[in-house]
Scaffold this active site. Sequence first.
Site, PDB file in Angstrom:
ATOM      1  N   LYS A   1      -2.116   2.855   5.704  1.00 38.01           N
ATOM      2  CA  LYS A   1      -0.876   3.613   5.820  1.00 38.01           C
ATOM      3  C   LYS A   1      -0.478   3.803   7.290  1.00 38.01           C
ATOM      4  CE  LYS A   1      -1.043   4.419   1.331  1.00 38.01           C
ATOM      5  NZ  LYS A   1      -2.364   3.832   1.000  1.00 38.01           N
TER       6      LYS A   1
ATOM      7  N   LYS B   1       2.442  10.263   0.094  1.00 34.73           N
ATOM      8  CA  LYS B   1       1.278   9.482  -0.344  1.00 34.73           C
ATOM      9  C   LYS B   1       0.036   9.878   0.440  1.00 34.73           C
ATOM     10  CE  LYS B   1       3.473   5.662   0.763  1.00 34.73           C
ATOM     11  NZ  LYS B   1       3.783   4.220   1.005  1.00 34.73           N
TER      12      LYS B   1
ATOM     13  N   ARG C   1       5.622  -8.090  -1.517  1.00 38.66           N
ATOM     14  CA  ARG C   1       4.307  -8.356  -0.952  1.00 38.66           C
ATOM     15  C   ARG C   1       4.345  -9.703  -0.241  1.00 38.66           C
ATOM     16  NH1 ARG C   1      -0.987  -7.038  -1.643  1.00 38.66           N
ATOM     17  NH2 ARG C   1      -0.126  -4.965  -1.175  1.00 38.66           N
TER      18      ARG C   1
ATOM     19  N   ARG D   1       7.527  -6.713  -6.537  1.00 43.07           N
ATOM     20  CA  ARG D   1       6.981  -5.886  -7.622  1.00 43.07           C
ATOM     21  C   ARG D   1       8.055  -4.866  -7.982  1.00 43.07           C
ATOM     22  NH1 ARG D   1       1.879  -4.479  -4.068  1.00 43.07           N
ATOM     23  NH2 ARG D   1       3.626  -4.405  -2.607  1.00 43.07           N
TER      24      ARG D   1
ATOM     25  N   ARG E   1       7.259   3.567  -8.673  1.00 44.96           N
ATOM     26  CA  ARG E   1       6.280   2.887  -7.824  1.00 44.96           C
ATOM     27  C   ARG E   1       6.285   1.375  -8.041  1.00 44.96           C
ATOM     28  NH1 ARG E   1       1.112   6.123  -9.690  1.00 44.96           N
ATOM     29  NH2 ARG E   1       2.255   5.817 -11.661  1.00 44.96           N
TER      30      ARG E   1
ATOM     31  N   ASP F   1       3.601  -4.830   2.838  1.00 40.14           N
ATOM     32  CA  ASP F   1       4.525  -4.308   1.839  1.00 40.14           C
ATOM     33  C   ASP F   1       5.836  -3.987   2.537  1.00 40.14           C
ATOM     34  OD1 ASP F   1       2.559  -4.538  -0.048  1.00 40.14           O
ATOM     35  OD2 ASP F   1       2.039  -2.416  -0.076  1.00 40.14           O
TER      36      ASP F   1
ATOM     37  N   GLU G   1       3.535  -0.448   4.259  1.00 40.67           N
ATOM     38  CA  GLU G   1       2.082  -0.467   4.387  1.00 40.67           C
ATOM     39  C   GLU G   1       1.650  -1.821   4.929  1.00 40.67           C
ATOM     40  OE1 GLU G   1      -0.156   0.617   0.919  1.00 40.67           O
ATOM     41  OE2 GLU G   1       1.039   2.406   0.519  1.00 40.67           O
TER      42      GLU G   1
ATOM     43  N   ASN H   1      -1.728  -3.890   4.354  1.00 42.78           N
ATOM     44  CA  ASN H   1      -2.941  -3.883   3.539  1.00 42.78           C
ATOM     45  C   ASN H   1      -3.968  -4.856   4.104  1.00 42.78           C
ATOM     46  OD1 ASN H   1      -2.142  -2.284   0.845  1.00 42.78           O
ATOM     47  ND2 ASN H   1      -0.385  -3.450   1.576  1.00 42.78           N
TER      48      ASN H   1
END
Length: 312
Positions: free
Chosen positions: A124, A159, A209, A224, A232, A272, A280, A282
């Site tokens: 994050k 979050k 993504r 997504r 979400r 993301d 984000e 990842n």
Amino acid sequence: MSMLKAAILMDPIVGIKPAKDTTFAMLLAAQARGHQCWVFTLPDLFLRDGGAWGRLSAVVARDGVEGYCTLGEPEERPLSDMDVVLMRKDPPVDLEYLTACYLLEHAGTWVVNDPISLRNANEKLYALHFPDFLPPLLVSRDLGDLRAFLAEHGEIVVKPLSARGGEGVFYLHLQDRNVGSILETVTGWGRHYVMAQRYLPAIRAGDKRILLVDGVPVLGAMLRVPSASDFRGNLVAGALAVAAELTDRDQEICAAIGPALRAAGLLFVGLDVIGGYVTEINVTSPTGAREIKRFCGVDAADLLWQRLEQGR
């Protein structure tokens, strides 16, 4: 091309969903290129006489069948026997995860992603190094600060900093009578930091993504799209995966972030992106390789092994 010996630290392979699992895709790609793989889990990692060891099980992976893997008997071996160790343990990034990263520093071989960078690059918070690509956000544990941020923006997402898959993520708006209870819950009454981001309506079109291998974006992406009953963009939260392309903005983002990832030894990373904003970065066990290959025909797992074959 010489055969590599690779150990993959992951969650138990028995019980994964191979059709969606990126680590499984990495196993398949390794086998196709003639490499030999072993798997082990967090309890199988230990340190002896200054070196990291694992109880390693040789694995054979098979795609599209019920018996998708065969495991050999576990054997205690120093990780220095391997050419590379892939750190693919899923979050949460808790004390046990961080301890594993400390141990992997003593593997005596190449660890991907780099364990020091895994500790430093909170998924994050790492994006804060690239402020030009971020939505308005706040990191705080103070309930008053978070309420003020909500009042400023009208709609926000809150979050936790170390969870995954949309766990503990809340959408808040000014008319929500649960705001106080939600903020008390996610911060533990002000004991835990959280991230609040301005809500991005573009999430309705999908959370993109993007996978990068050694800092270079894979030519294809996945959107997504949240379900009608959820906000979400996480597949485990019911979002639908659809094909996507890289836009000029996406390429700009990757050009800015990619070199820093490469320098940090973060060879396999998932960005993301929502509405042109990075939400984000990842680095622990990014997913999406199976879907992107299915949609776009590009195998990010194979690209990773091509990079690993070149050595450090």
